[in-house]
Design a protein around this motif. Structure first.
Motif, PDB file in Angstrom:
ATOM      1  N   SER A  14      44.400 -29.717  39.842  1.00 26.96           N
ATOM      2  CA  SER A  14      44.643 -28.513  40.630  1.00 26.96           C
ATOM      3  C   SER A  14      43.347 -27.750  40.890  1.00 26.96           C
ATOM      4  O   SER A  14      43.183 -27.123  41.948  1.00 26.96           O
ATOM      5  N   THR A  15      42.420 -27.815  39.952  1.00 23.96           N
ATOM      6  CA  THR A  15      41.121 -27.182  40.155  1.00 23.96           C
ATOM      7  C   THR A  15      40.415 -27.788  41.356  1.00 23.96           C
ATOM      8  O   THR A  15      39.872 -27.074  42.208  1.00 23.96           O
ATOM      9  N   LEU A  16      40.421 -29.123  41.450  1.00 25.48           N
ATOM     10  CA  LEU A  16      39.808 -29.783  42.599  1.00 25.48           C
ATOM     11  C   LEU A  16      40.538 -29.424  43.887  1.00 25.48           C
ATOM     12  O   LEU A  16      39.902 -29.146  44.910  1.00 25.48           O
ATOM     13  N   LEU A  17      41.865 -29.409  43.833  1.00 26.22           N
ATOM     14  CA  LEU A  17      42.643 -29.086  45.027  1.00 26.22           C
ATOM     15  C   LEU A  17      42.237 -27.718  45.576  1.00 26.22           C
ATOM     16  O   LEU A  17      42.067 -27.543  46.784  1.00 26.22           O
ATOM     17  N   ARG A  18      42.065 -26.750  44.675  1.00 23.90           N
ATOM     18  CA  ARG A  18      41.686 -25.400  45.104  1.00 23.90           C
ATOM     19  C   ARG A  18      40.251 -25.339  45.639  1.00 23.90           C
ATOM     20  O   ARG A  18      39.911 -24.425  46.387  1.00 23.90           O
ATOM     21  N   LEU A  44      31.676 -26.483  53.003  1.00 20.24           N
ATOM     22  CA  LEU A  44      32.569 -25.332  52.895  1.00 20.24           C
ATOM     23  C   LEU A  44      32.003 -24.220  52.023  1.00 20.24           C
ATOM     24  O   LEU A  44      32.470 -23.079  52.095  1.00 20.24           O
ATOM     25  N   TYR A  45      31.010 -24.547  51.199  1.00 19.41           N
ATOM     26  CA  TYR A  45      30.449 -23.533  50.305  1.00 19.41           C
ATOM     27  C   TYR A  45      29.119 -22.994  50.822  1.00 19.41           C
ATOM     28  O   TYR A  45      28.399 -22.314  50.096  1.00 19.41           O
ATOM     29  N   SER A  46      28.830 -23.266  52.082  1.00 20.34           N
ATOM     30  CA  SER A  46      27.664 -22.659  52.711  1.00 20.34           C
ATOM     31  C   SER A  46      27.891 -21.159  52.864  1.00 20.34           C
ATOM     32  O   SER A  46      29.014 -20.697  53.083  1.00 20.34           O
ATOM     33  N   SER A  47      26.822 -20.390  52.785  1.00 18.52           N
ATOM     34  CA  SER A  47      26.933 -18.935  52.930  1.00 18.52           C
ATOM     35  C   SER A  47      27.393 -18.537  54.334  1.00 18.52           C
ATOM     36  O   SER A  47      27.829 -17.405  54.552  1.00 18.52           O
ATOM     37  N   LYS A  48      27.307 -19.460  55.276  1.00 16.19           N
ATOM     38  CA  LYS A  48      27.697 -19.171  56.657  1.00 16.19           C
ATOM     39  C   LYS A  48      29.194 -19.370  56.903  1.00 16.19           C
ATOM     40  O   LYS A  48      29.695 -19.034  57.972  1.00 16.19           O
ATOM     41  N   ILE A  49      29.892 -19.926  55.918  1.00 18.17           N
ATOM     42  CA  ILE A  49      31.306 -20.258  56.085  1.00 18.17           C
ATOM     43  C   ILE A  49      32.191 -19.114  55.594  1.00 18.17           C
ATOM     44  O   ILE A  49      32.004 -18.607  54.485  1.00 18.17           O
ATOM     45  N   ASP A  50      33.164 -18.727  56.410  1.00 14.86           N
ATOM     46  CA  ASP A  50      34.133 -17.693  56.043  1.00 14.86           C
ATOM     47  C   ASP A  50      35.313 -18.347  55.330  1.00 14.86           C
ATOM     48  O   ASP A  50      36.007 -19.175  55.925  1.00 14.86           O
ATOM     49  N   PRO A  51      35.560 -18.016  54.057  1.00 18.56           N
ATOM     50  CA  PRO A  51      36.657 -18.644  53.313  1.00 18.56           C
ATOM     51  C   PRO A  51      38.014 -18.472  53.983  1.00 18.56           C
ATOM     52  O   PRO A  51      38.873 -19.357  53.896  1.00 18.56           O
ATOM     53  N   VAL A  52      38.233 -17.337  54.638  1.00 19.02           N
ATOM     54  CA  VAL A  52      39.520 -17.103  55.301  1.00 19.02           C
ATOM     55  C   VAL A  52      39.733 -18.097  56.430  1.00 19.02           C
ATOM     56  O   VAL A  52      40.826 -18.632  56.615  1.00 19.02           O
ATOM     57  N   SER A  53      38.678 -18.383  57.176  1.00 16.76           N
ATOM     58  CA  SER A  53      38.796 -19.357  58.258  1.00 16.76           C
ATOM     59  C   SER A  53      39.046 -20.751  57.700  1.00 16.76           C
ATOM     60  O   SER A  53      39.755 -21.560  58.322  1.00 16.76           O
ATOM     61  N   VAL A  54      38.475 -21.035  56.517  1.00 15.59           N
ATOM     62  CA  VAL A  54      38.723 -22.319  55.859  1.00 15.59           C
ATOM     63  C   VAL A  54      40.208 -22.481  55.571  1.00 15.59           C
ATOM     64  O   VAL A  54      40.799 -23.540  55.817  1.00 15.59           O
ATOM     65  N   ARG A  55      40.830 -21.420  55.077  1.00 19.28           N
ATOM     66  CA  ARG A  55      42.248 -21.505  54.689  1.00 19.28           C
ATOM     67  C   ARG A  55      43.180 -21.589  55.880  1.00 19.28           C
ATOM     68  O   ARG A  55      44.342 -21.994  55.735  1.00 19.28           O
ATOM     69  N   ARG A  82      38.820 -23.298  48.993  1.00 18.15           N
ATOM     70  CA  ARG A  82      38.099 -22.178  48.378  1.00 18.15           C
ATOM     71  C   ARG A  82      39.012 -21.147  47.720  1.00 18.15           C
ATOM     72  O   ARG A  82      38.650 -19.981  47.605  1.00 18.15           O
ATOM     73  N   LEU A  83      40.160 -21.592  47.244  1.00 14.44           N
ATOM     74  CA  LEU A  83      41.019 -20.674  46.506  1.00 14.44           C
ATOM     75  C   LEU A  83      40.430 -20.318  45.146  1.00 14.44           C
ATOM     76  O   LEU A  83      40.776 -19.289  44.562  1.00 14.44           O
TER      77      LEU A  83
END
Length: 278
Positions: free
Chosen positions: A64-68, A93-104, A72-73
Motif C-alpha cells: 500500500s505504501t508503494l501504491l500511494r 511525479l516528485y519533481s518540484s514542478k509537478i502539482d500533486p493535485v493534478s497527479v491525482r 503522491r498520497l
C-alpha cells in the motif's frame, strides 16, 4: 537461498518484462521512510498500459505504501519521505514542478473500505467534476460513470438518495464510478474487495476486467486467488526485519501473473504462492 541483495538486483532486472514503450508508470529505486523508520527499499518496476498489475505479499511489505507513491498520497502523511523516482508518462511525479493535485486527477484511487461522500448518489459523481471546473453535461457524466461501474441499472431511479444507503458492494462500485468520473488514465485499488461479500467481490472483479480496456489498473490484494483471476502482471513483495526491529518491504519478483504463480523464479515467491507463509 538467494540473499536479499541478490533478490533486489534480480527484481530490478525484471522490470524489463514490460516493454518500456507500454509503461504508464515506472519506478526507479524507490525508497520510503516514515520518520526514521524504513518502510520500503529499492523498488524498480514498470506498470504497463491497459493491464492489471497486482501487488501481493505479507502484511508489512510495503504494498500500500508503494501504491500511494503512484499518486503522491504519501505526501499527506506527516514524516513520510519518498526517495528515488516515480515516472508517469516519463514525467517524474516528485519533481518540484509537478502539482500533486493534478497527479491525482490523472491517477485515481479506490480505497479498501468503501467511502462514499454523505451526499446523494448524483452528487458523489459530480463533486470532483465541479471542483475541477467541468463544463460538460453533468447528467451525461453521471450516467456514463455509473454505467462504466456497472451500477447504473441499480441506481438510475434513486440518484437523489444518499450514497451511504447503498449496500457495501454498491458503495464500492459508486466509489469506482466517482474515481473514473474525473477521466483518469490510471486507477489504483487498495484491497477493494476486502470488506465485501463473495457476490459483490465477483462483481467488482468483473468490473476490473472491463475497465482495463480504458484504464491502467494497479491493485493491492492479500487474496492470491484474486490476483490470479484479475491481474495480467504480479509483483511479489516480502518483508525483512531491520537492525532496529522494524520491518521494511522490498520487491522480490515481478513478472506475468501466470509465471509468478506457476513458475516462480525465487524461493520466497514459491513459498508464498504455495501458502507456506504469509
Amino acid at each position: 537461498m538467494p540473499t536479499h541483495r541478490k533478490q533486489q538486483e534480480e527484481a530490478r532486472d525484471q522490470h524489463s518484462v514490460v516493454d518500456e514503450s507500454e509503461a504508464v508508470l515506472r519506478t526507479e529505486n524507490v525508497k520510503v521512510t516514515y520518520g526514521d523508520t524504513l518502510a520500503l527499499r529499492d523498488v524498480s518496476m514498470d506498470v504497463p498500459k491497459n493491464q492489471v498489475t497486482a501487488l501481493i505479499g505479507p502484511s508489512g511489505c510495503g504494498k500500500s505504501t508503494l501504491l500511494r507513491c503512484f499518486n503522491r498520497l504519501n505526501d499527506l502523511i506527516d514524516g513520510c519521505k519518498v526517495e528515488g523516482k516515480v515516472f508517469y508518462r516519463d514525467k517524474n511525479l516528485y519533481s518540484s514542478k509537478i502539482d500533486p493535485v493534478s497527479v491525482r486527477r490523472r491517477i485515481g484511487m479506490v480505497f479498501q473500505k468503501p467511502n462514499p461522500f454523505p451526499k446523494s448518489i448524483y452528487d458523489n459523481i459530480t463533486y470532483g467534476a465541479k471542483v475541477n471546473g467541468f463544463k460538460g453535461d453533468m447528467d451525461e457524466l453521471v450516467e456514463q460513470s455509473l454505467q462504466r461501474a456497472a451500477l447504473w441499472g441499480e441506481v438510475k431511479d434513486k440518484l437523489k438518495e444518499n450514497g451511504l444507503s447503498l449496500s457495501g458492494g454498491q458503495q464500492q462500485r459508486l466509489c469506482i464510478a466517482r474515481a473514473i468520473a474525473l477521466k483518469p488514465e490510471v486507477v489504483l485499488m487498495d484491497e477493494p474487495c476486502s470488506s465485501l461479500d463473495p457476490v459483490s467481490t465477483e462483481r467488482v472483479e468483473d468490473l476490473i476486467h472491463e475497465l482495463k480496456e480504458d484504464y491502467t489498473i494497479v491493485i493491492v490484494t492479500h487474496n492470491m486467488h484474486q490476483a490470479t483471476r484479475v491481474s495480467d502482471f504480479t509483483a511479489f513483495f516480502n518483508a525483512e526485519e531491520s537492525d532496529d526491529g522494524s520491518r521494511f518491504g522490498y520487491l522480490v519478483e515481478y513478472d506475468r501473473t501466470e509465471r509468478v504463480f506457476e513458475d516462480p523464479q525465487e524461493e520466497a515467491t514459491q513459498k508464498y504462492v504455495s501458502g507456506k507463509f504469509g
